[in-house]
Design a protein around this motif. Structure first.
Motif, mmCIF file in Angstrom:
data_model
loop_
_atom_site.group_PDB
_atom_site.id
_atom_site.type_symbol
_atom_site.label_atom_id
_atom_site.label_comp_id
_atom_site.label_asym_id
_atom_site.label_seq_id
_atom_site.Cartn_x
_atom_site.Cartn_y
_atom_site.Cartn_z
ATOM 1 N N SER A 1 -5.377 2.166 9.308
ATOM 2 C CA SER A 1 -4.694 3.211 8.544
ATOM 3 C C SER A 1 -4.664 2.860 7.061
ATOM 4 C CB SER A 1 -3.267 3.409 9.080
ATOM 5 O OG SER A 1 -2.528 2.194 9.036
ATOM 6 N N GLY A 2 -4.390 1.597 6.731
ATOM 7 C CA GLY A 2 -4.421 1.177 5.337
ATOM 8 C C GLY A 2 -5.814 1.243 4.755
ATOM 9 N N ALA B 1 4.562 3.076 17.861
ATOM 10 C CA ALA B 1 3.286 3.617 17.375
ATOM 11 C C ALA B 1 3.344 3.790 15.860
ATOM 12 C CB ALA B 1 2.980 4.942 18.071
ATOM 13 N N VAL B 2 3.368 2.677 15.139
ATOM 14 C CA VAL B 2 3.446 2.673 13.681
ATOM 15 C C VAL B 2 2.295 1.852 13.126
ATOM 16 C CG1 VAL B 2 4.796 1.855 11.703
ATOM 17 C CG2 VAL B 2 5.935 3.014 13.584
ATOM 18 N N SER B 3 1.651 2.372 12.090
ATOM 19 C CA SER B 3 0.600 1.657 11.358
ATOM 20 C C SER B 3 -0.439 1.077 12.310
ATOM 21 C CB SER B 3 1.213 0.571 10.466
ATOM 22 O OG SER B 3 2.028 1.151 9.486
ATOM 23 N N GLY B 4 -0.697 -0.242 12.205
ATOM 24 C CA GLY B 4 -1.776 -0.850 12.973
ATOM 25 C C GLY B 4 -1.381 -1.347 14.347
ATOM 26 N N ILE B 5 -0.143 -1.117 14.770
ATOM 27 C CA ILE B 5 0.293 -1.652 16.065
ATOM 28 C C ILE B 5 -0.567 -1.126 17.223
ATOM 29 C CG2 ILE B 5 2.209 -1.691 17.719
ATOM 30 C CD1 ILE B 5 4.084 -1.875 15.238
ATOM 31 N N PRO B 6 -0.896 0.192 17.269
ATOM 32 C CA PRO B 6 -1.768 0.650 18.356
ATOM 33 C C PRO B 6 -3.187 0.093 18.292
ATOM 34 C CG PRO B 6 -0.507 2.481 17.428
ATOM 35 C CD PRO B 6 -0.328 1.319 16.503
ATOM 36 N N GLU B 7 -3.556 -0.554 17.178
ATOM 37 C CA GLU B 7 -4.856 -1.211 17.105
ATOM 38 C C GLU B 7 -4.852 -2.513 17.897
ATOM 39 O OE1 GLU B 7 -6.331 -1.289 12.957
ATOM 40 O OE2 GLU B 7 -4.890 0.326 12.583
ATOM 41 N N LEU B 8 -3.678 -3.030 18.191
ATOM 42 C CA LEU B 8 -3.548 -4.212 19.044
ATOM 43 C C LEU B 8 -3.077 -3.831 20.434
ATOM 44 C CD1 LEU B 8 -3.304 -7.322 19.571
ATOM 45 C CD2 LEU B 8 -0.941 -7.116 18.726
ATOM 46 N N LEU B 9 -1.985 -3.081 20.521
ATOM 47 C CA LEU B 9 -1.374 -2.746 21.808
ATOM 48 C C LEU B 9 -1.798 -1.349 22.259
ATOM 49 C CD1 LEU B 9 2.313 -3.989 21.335
ATOM 50 C CD2 LEU B 9 0.387 -5.228 22.343
ATOM 51 N N GLU B 10 -2.348 -1.263 23.464
ATOM 52 C CA GLU B 10 -2.653 0.029 24.090
ATOM 53 C C GLU B 10 -1.639 0.241 25.203
ATOM 54 O OE1 GLU B 10 -6.929 1.101 24.671
ATOM 55 O OE2 GLU B 10 -7.224 -1.028 24.188
ATOM 56 N N ASP B 11 -0.935 1.334 25.120
ATOM 57 C CA ASP B 11 0.171 1.580 26.039
ATOM 58 C C ASP B 11 -0.289 1.538 27.493
ATOM 59 O OD1 ASP B 11 2.855 2.278 26.682
ATOM 60 O OD2 ASP B 11 2.174 4.315 27.104
ATOM 61 N N GLY B 12 0.370 0.692 28.271
ATOM 62 C CA GLY B 12 0.070 0.581 29.692
ATOM 63 C C GLY B 12 -1.106 -0.310 30.014
ATOM 64 N N ASP C 1 8.174 1.989 3.105
ATOM 65 C CA ASP C 1 7.795 0.650 3.548
ATOM 66 C C ASP C 1 7.556 0.659 5.057
ATOM 67 O OD1 ASP C 1 7.319 -2.046 3.687
ATOM 68 O OD2 ASP C 1 9.415 -2.647 3.440
ATOM 69 N N ARG C 2 6.547 -0.093 5.464
ATOM 70 C CA ARG C 2 6.225 -0.196 6.890
ATOM 71 C C ARG C 2 5.411 -1.459 7.121
ATOM 72 N NH1 ARG C 2 2.746 5.165 6.529
ATOM 73 N NH2 ARG C 2 4.240 5.401 4.830
ATOM 74 N N ASP C 3 5.347 -1.874 8.363
ATOM 75 C CA ASP C 3 4.484 -2.993 8.714
ATOM 76 C C ASP C 3 3.036 -2.544 8.733
ATOM 77 O OD1 ASP C 3 5.823 -5.553 9.379
ATOM 78 O OD2 ASP C 3 7.024 -4.273 10.685
ATOM 79 N N GLY C 4 2.143 -3.531 8.646
ATOM 80 C CA GLY C 4 0.735 -3.274 8.916
ATOM 81 C C GLY C 4 0.516 -3.498 10.397
ATOM 82 N N LEU C 5 0.044 -4.676 10.734
ATOM 83 C CA LEU C 5 -0.008 -5.130 12.120
ATOM 84 C C LEU C 5 0.794 -6.420 12.168
ATOM 85 C CD1 LEU C 5 -0.897 -5.206 15.005
ATOM 86 C CD2 LEU C 5 -3.136 -6.030 14.282
ATOM 87 N N PRO C 6 2.044 -6.366 12.636
ATOM 88 C CA PRO C 6 2.892 -7.559 12.596
ATOM 89 C C PRO C 6 2.260 -8.745 13.313
ATOM 90 C CG PRO C 6 4.176 -5.620 13.155
ATOM 91 C CD PRO C 6 2.736 -5.209 13.216
ATOM 92 N N ASN C 7 2.128 -9.852 12.601
ATOM 93 C CA ASN C 7 1.501 -11.034 13.173
ATOM 94 C C ASN C 7 2.261 -11.534 14.394
ATOM 95 O OD1 ASN C 7 -0.959 -12.140 12.165
ATOM 96 N ND2 ASN C 7 0.039 -14.122 12.022
ATOM 97 N N VAL C 8 3.586 -11.276 14.435
ATOM 98 C CA VAL C 8 4.373 -11.784 15.562
ATOM 99 C C VAL C 8 3.949 -11.136 16.881
ATOM 100 C CG1 VAL C 8 6.355 -12.495 14.197
ATOM 101 C CG2 VAL C 8 6.219 -10.127 15.022
ATOM 102 N N LEU C 9 3.449 -9.916 16.836
ATOM 103 C CA LEU C 9 2.948 -9.288 18.056
ATOM 104 C C LEU C 9 1.690 -9.990 18.546
ATOM 105 C CD1 LEU C 9 3.457 -5.501 17.234
ATOM 106 C CD2 LEU C 9 4.583 -6.785 19.065
ATOM 107 N N VAL C 10 0.855 -10.417 17.607
ATOM 108 C CA VAL C 10 -0.345 -11.164 17.973
ATOM 109 C C VAL C 10 0.056 -12.525 18.547
ATOM 110 C CG1 VAL C 10 -2.591 -11.991 17.167
ATOM 111 C CG2 VAL C 10 -1.563 -9.981 16.092
ATOM 112 N N ILE D 1 0.842 -1.210 0.000
ATOM 113 C CA ILE D 1 0.000 0.000 0.000
ATOM 114 C C ILE D 1 0.867 1.246 0.000
ATOM 115 C CG2 ILE D 1 -1.698 1.333 1.316
ATOM 116 C CD1 ILE D 1 -2.737 -1.318 2.454
ATOM 117 N N TRP D 2 1.834 1.277 0.909
ATOM 118 C CA TRP D 2 2.536 2.525 1.182
ATOM 119 C C TRP D 2 3.687 2.818 0.244
ATOM 120 C CZ3 TRP D 2 -0.516 5.327 3.910
ATOM 121 C CH2 TRP D 2 -1.386 4.724 4.818
ATOM 122 N N THR D 3 4.095 1.842 -0.562
ATOM 123 C CA THR D 3 5.146 2.107 -1.546
ATOM 124 C C THR D 3 4.590 2.173 -2.968
ATOM 125 O OG1 THR D 3 5.677 -0.260 -1.761
ATOM 126 C CG2 THR D 3 6.893 0.997 -0.113
#
Length: 415
Positions: free
Chosen positions: A183-184, A340-351, A318-327, A159-161
């Motif tokens: 975001s995508g 705080a890049v792309s979809g990462i905050p859609e999974l992880l909420e700080d704190g 180039d950037r990640d979407g939501l890296p599956n490894v975090l899931v 998407i981003w490139t």
């Protein structure tokens, strides 16, 4: 049209260790009763395979990766395609694209499409592209020639490139497009004439392959030199993963903290990262595993104390979407730190269920690492919350059901 026509799925490469989300989706579609045939633009380069690849029944066809390597195959495809009614249409589309993007890749995409059309998989009646850049270009050209409809799964780099004009054209010609981060999704909707044809669909995780961890993560706090805290990261050694930032953050940890870092994944930057680790004086604390299969990765998650991934937007966009490894890591109650890049905050909420820091920032990343290292109870709380989030909202069965519904809804409308 048959209620479930055979789908020709066009992929950049297959199988690929870094794309388990695609493999589990393919298997999910097969288990839902869809017959697939896989068309790859590249042959595999990984020496290992995930178990999921062995469960997928679909036949795999490989197109010429580079046209000059198989000139007779490409020439025969050209000769056979020229008389087809769709050749003039695709030539016009190709020339318009070429005027805006004069590149060898543009010729390669057309050549691969010609071979795909000439060697068309028997009985396939639908095209689906994974990634909206190169695979979708080949798919789009093949669709123009044959008149066979196509759909698309867009992800991150693709998407981003890609240029907006090219994305807009593909979005308009595809019957629908799904993407895996908000975001995508919002970016593609803004570029589409018909926003109802763009859908958000998180990949999710095959939780049968990542069952709940019945054990307990350690309560190491970095004080014991004989039992250091274990930090793990899984990802290709490429710019967007930010491993140089992570290494710098590790080098900033206080001297009284005892830690070990394990990296899992291959990639072009591995040698340079190893050199950076030596320059920073931390090479003795790091183990570079290279690519591992899914079962080995699961074991590493369960034996670790912290998962860290310093994603960034690379210089080329180039950037990640939501890296599956975090899931994956979250599914094992492993406390995660990322950016705080792309979809990462859609999974992880700080704190709440992880720690999120700005990208390109070794100092805040080091502070977050120190915080988790010294506080095992915080790791336990964040890890438990992360697992709850994954198991309630990121089950891949939901995304497969959504895809099945999109396919079948489209087919019911097709003549």
């Amino acid at each position: 049209m048959s209620p479930k026509p055979k789908i020709a799925v066009v992929l950049k490469g297959y199988p690929r260790l870094s794309e388990t989300f695609i493999a589990q989706e393919l298997l999910g579609l097969e288990r839902a009763g869809h017959e697939l045939v896989l068309v790859a633009l590249r042959r595999p380069t990984d020496r290992k395979r995930h178990p999921v690849h062995d469960e997928i029944r679909a036949a795999v066809h490989y197109l010429p990766e580079y046209l000059h390597e198989e000139p007779l195959r490409v020439f025969r495809a050209l000769v056979k395609t020229v008389p087809k009614p769709g050749f003039r249409r695709v030539l016009g589309s190709f020339l318009r694209d070429l005027a805006r993007d004069v590149s060898r890749n543009r010729f390669r995409r057309l050549g691969q499409a010609l071979v795909l059309v000439t060697e068309w998989p028997e009985d396939a009646a639908w095209l689906h592209a994974h990634f909206i850049h190169t695979p979708a270009s080949v798919t789009d050209y093949a669709s123009i020639i044959t008149g066979i409809p196509w759909t698309c799964s867009a992800h991150a780099k693709d998407i981003w490139t890609s240029k907006d004009w090219e994305l807009s054209g593909k979005l308009d010609r595809a019957r629908w497009t799904v993407t895996c981060t908000r975001s995508g999704y919002e970016h593609l909707r803004d570029l589409s004439k018909d926003q109802t044809r763009v859908h958000l669909s998180y990949h999710g995780l095959d939780l049968d392959r990542f069952p709940a961890f019945e054990g307990e993560h350690s309560r190491r706090d970095g004080a014991d030199p004989d039992d250091p805290v274990r930090i793990v990261s899984v990802g290709r050694a490429v710019p967007k993963k930010g491993y140089d930032v992570l290494l710098k953050a590790l080098s900033l940890l206080p001297a009284d903290i005892n830690w070990r870092f394990e990296h899992i994944g291959a990639g072009e930057l591995t040698g340079g990262l190893q050199a950076l680790a030596a320059k920073l004086g931390i090479e003795d604390r790091i183990r570079w595993h290279g690519a591992l299969d899914q079962k080995d990765v699961l074991g590493r998650y369960r034996g670790a104390d912290i998962f860290a991934l310093a994603c960034r937007v690379a210089a080329d966009g180039d950037r990640d979407g939501l890296p599956n490894v975090l899931v994956e890591a979250s599914s094992q109650r492993l406390a995660c730190i990322s950016t705080a890049v792309s979809g990462i905050p859609e999974l992880l909420e700080d704190g709440k269920n992880g720690l999120v820091v700005p990208p390109e920032s070794p100092e805040p990343l080091a502070a977050a690492l120190e915080r988790l290292i010294r506080d095992p109870e915080l790791r336990r709380r964040l890890g438990a919350a992360g697992e709850r989030r994954v198991r309630s909202e990121f089950d891949h069965h939901s995304s497969v059901r959504q895809l099945v519904g999109l396919f079948e809804s489209e087919w019911r409308r097709s003549p």
